[in-house]
Design an enzyme around this catalytic site. Structure first.
Site, mmCIF file in Angstrom:
data_model
loop_
_atom_site.group_PDB
_atom_site.id
_atom_site.type_symbol
_atom_site.label_atom_id
_atom_site.label_comp_id
_atom_site.label_asym_id
_atom_site.label_seq_id
_atom_site.Cartn_x
_atom_site.Cartn_y
_atom_site.Cartn_z
ATOM 1 N N GLU A 42 48.785 30.408 40.249
ATOM 2 C CA GLU A 42 49.771 31.482 40.399
ATOM 3 C C GLU A 42 49.740 31.945 41.850
ATOM 4 O OE1 GLU A 42 49.051 35.029 37.990
ATOM 5 O OE2 GLU A 42 49.984 36.227 39.557
ATOM 6 N N ARG A 46 52.731 38.286 47.580
ATOM 7 C CA ARG A 46 52.167 39.417 48.322
ATOM 8 C C ARG A 46 52.030 39.109 49.797
ATOM 9 N NH1 ARG A 46 46.972 40.669 44.573
ATOM 10 N NH2 ARG A 46 48.058 40.278 42.623
ATOM 11 N N LYS A 130 50.378 39.181 29.913
ATOM 12 C CA LYS A 130 49.241 39.369 30.815
ATOM 13 C C LYS A 130 48.598 40.701 30.448
ATOM 14 C CE LYS A 130 48.542 40.229 35.789
ATOM 15 N NZ LYS A 130 48.468 39.475 37.047
#
Ligand code: 3PG
Length: 211
Positions: A42, A46, A130
């Site tokens: 993943e 950011r 999640k």
């Protein structure tokens, strides 16, 4: 193509969560993970390089199951999808994101940390979520608590997961996967320490054989 709401049953049980500052390093990172038996990554949105990193991995290492993480806006979904991401991850969920997600074929791993958040996502058709931030949201005991009233939900805990506690999470019946940065920490990516990352991946991937 019908909307896929969540990661499939055969989705990888361990998902490294990475921050990539230099997209040129991304393919080597993906290869290092694969060499260690980890089949997914993943890439969090950011860093300014994240979308280019996703594009580089999807072009050069298409065999890894490639997610785009920290999705906070529909625009990011669009850019990540065009770059080649095959699933999306967000630390939480908003109505805005849930509405936009329906337009994308990629499955979405939305984040929840309470019964109400999980129930809201369940109402939208999501059964795999999640669990974030896992350790500070009560960790394994919260997941055990959610299992009774919400037995059809399954979680990928992330946030504070590491080589030491991952196994206990993976043995919970309502955990289908775990995610975390411990397999490919930013300092090792930045240093291009691929052998070290492969070694961490090998150690982590042994956890998956125990579930
Ligand atoms: C995150 O979104 O940063 C992930 O949950 C990773 O958390 P970790 O760094 O605690 O593994």
């Amino acid at each position: 193509m019908p909307k896929k709401f969540e990661l499939p049953n055969n989705s990888p049980p361990i998902i490294p969560v990475v921050v990539i500052e230099n997209a040129a390093k991304a393919p080597d990172l993906a290869r290092a993970l694969l060499a260690g038996g980890i089949k997914s990554v993943e890439v969090t949105l950011r860093s300014p390089a994240a979308i280019d990193a996703i594009r580089a991995i999807s072009t050069l290492v298409p065999e890894i199951v490639l997610g785009a993480g920290t999705i906070l806006s529909p625009n990011q979904m669009d850019r990540a999808a065009k770059a080649g991401a095959s699933f999306f991850v967000s630390p939480g969920a908003t109505n805005h994101l849930i509405d936009a997600a329906i337009q994308f074929e990629q499955p979405f791993l939305f984040g929840a940390s309470t019964a109400s958040e999980a129930m809201a996502l369940r109402e939208h058709g999501y059964r795999r979520l999640k669990f974030f931030p896992a350790e500070s949201a009560g960790g394994k005991s919260t997941l055990k608590g959610l299992e009774g009233p919400l037995p059809d939900l399954s979680f990928c805990p992330t946030g504070g997961i590491n080589q030491t506690n991952a196994e206990e999470y993976l043995t919970l019946p309502n955990v289908f996967s775990v995610g975390g940065s411990w397999i490919a920490p930013s300092n090792l990516i930045e240093a291009g320490a691929w052998a070290e990352i492969t070694s961490l991946a090998q150690t982590a991937s042994r956890l998956a054989t125990k579930i």
